[in-house]
Design a protein around this motif. Sequence first.
Motif, PDB file in Angstrom:
ATOM      1  N   LEU A  51      73.977  28.886  71.530  1.00  0.00           N
ATOM      2  CA  LEU A  51      74.052  27.640  70.743  1.00  0.00           C
ATOM      3  C   LEU A  51      74.951  26.624  71.451  1.00  0.00           C
TER       4      LEU A  51
ATOM      5  N   ALA B 204      78.983  28.982  60.900  1.00  0.00           N
ATOM      6  CA  ALA B 204      78.197  30.166  60.529  1.00  0.00           C
ATOM      7  C   ALA B 204      76.952  29.737  59.762  1.00  0.00           C
TER       8      ALA B 204
ATOM      9  N   GLY C 267      67.394  26.546  63.763  1.00  0.00           N
ATOM     10  CA  GLY C 267      67.953  25.264  64.205  1.00  0.00           C
ATOM     11  C   GLY C 267      69.078  24.726  63.336  1.00  0.00           C
TER      12      GLY C 267
ATOM     13  N   GLY D 250      72.150  25.887  62.972  1.00  0.00           N
ATOM     14  CA  GLY D 250      73.405  25.879  63.735  1.00  0.00           C
ATOM     15  C   GLY D 250      73.482  24.634  64.612  1.00  0.00           C
ATOM     16  N   SER D 251      72.396  24.379  65.346  1.00  0.00           N
ATOM     17  CA  SER D 251      72.388  23.201  66.247  1.00  0.00           C
ATOM     18  C   SER D 251      72.526  21.907  65.446  1.00  0.00           C
TER      19      SER D 251
ATOM     20  N   ARG E 192      69.015  32.201  60.059  1.00  0.00           N
ATOM     21  CA  ARG E 192      69.339  31.970  61.479  1.00  0.00           C
ATOM     22  C   ARG E 192      68.080  31.756  62.320  1.00  0.00           C
TER      23      ARG E 192
END
Length: 361
Positions: free
Chosen positions: A117, A73, A82, A84-85, A79
């Motif tokens: 993602l 998360a 990048g 998350g990646s 958000r």
Amino acid sequence: MNMEPRLATLADVAALAELEQASFTGDSLSARRFRHFIRSEHSELWCLGNPIQAYALVLFHRGTSLARLYSIAVDPAARGRGFGSQLLHCVEQQALRRHVLFMRLEVRQDNMAAKTLYESSGYRIIRTLKSYYEDGADGWRLEKHLKPTVAIPHDLPFYAQTTPFTCGPSALMMALHSIDPDFTMTRLEELNLWREATTIYLTTGHGGTSPQGLALAALKRGHDVTMWLSDRSIAFLDGVRSEHKRELMTLVGEDFQARCDRDGVTTDTGVHTVADLRLALAQGNRILLLISTYRLNRNKAPHWVWLVAIDDDYAYLNDPDIDEELDQVATDNMYVPVSLDNFGAMIQYGTKRYMAALLIR
Ligand SMILES: CC(C)(COP(=O)(O)OP(=O)(O)OC[C@H]1O[C@@H](n2cnc3c(N)ncnc32)[C@H](O)[C@@H]1OP(=O)(O)O)[C@@H](O)C(=O)NCCC(=O)NCCS
């Protein structure tokens, strides 16, 4: 701000719980669960930023080369930048350092951000999960091969045993279904197979199923069966102290072997190696294997699995025993890669190194 991923500590729990609340409506992790995962040797919780902007939690499946992305998360305000990646890449690299071969995960079909993602990071759908979530939403199971060398069979059957003593019947049902898709894997069949194949007792509790019992059950369903045994001794007698139990198990065991000999199950005793198993698979046999679960869960219990494949580095097992206390789901137990070193030790049960495999065609 330092944006290098770092392992979370107990001091991060409050911030993690807050991020969790902001990110998920149902199925969210509590502070207690975050503490558990931070402490456990079988999970890694990585986070980004201070204050925390993002986290990713990975669970490792002991004794195997499998890991599961349990949750990821990013703070709503951060958000699309990048993070998350970046975190996903980080946990994959860390998993590779632990010799993990596959990363698996589940995602809601309506979660576009997460799906994008994962897909842009190289995950692919391996299964559709109907009504998988609390609110009835459908999901997908995704997988990434961190070292892409092996082709994973599509539509691999899986059945989770529904009692502690029906690993043998459950493994057998998967193998039979893979031979004949009309063979249905039901709870009643699981119990019927157990009743046909049980040793009556085991060290504690109900008896499991013996190689001979399972062989006869497969034979009765129209298959050719060869048993590979290290010797003709009666399975699982070691460790049974009660003379009464031993007497009954011996009676059942001798009768099973006599019926195998009479009805045409071939019994082949002696040493059988991993190379022999690989060859038998290549010849089209379905193989049920007795393993010691010591390397998986530190219990020295005899356990039946379906050996699906062996390549140069790994054996792949469908293990019917899902451990809900370890948050396992079917994903963790399908096509489980086990390094050949671990596998070689796993297929020898107990101090006498008893080995049993059923070759079914
Ligand atoms: C899923 C989530 C972790 C993505 O984190 P993120 O930092 O926003 O993602 P990134 O910025 O790294 O983007 C990764 C990819 O997803 C795409 N993406 C991100 N948000 C998106 C959105 N809302 N819709 C469509 N695509 C999106 C990006 O364009 C990027 O794709 P690309 O690599 O092809 O360019 C984040 O949205 C989140 O925390 N969601 C709530 C919790 C959650 O659902 N977790 C997953 C549970 S399975």
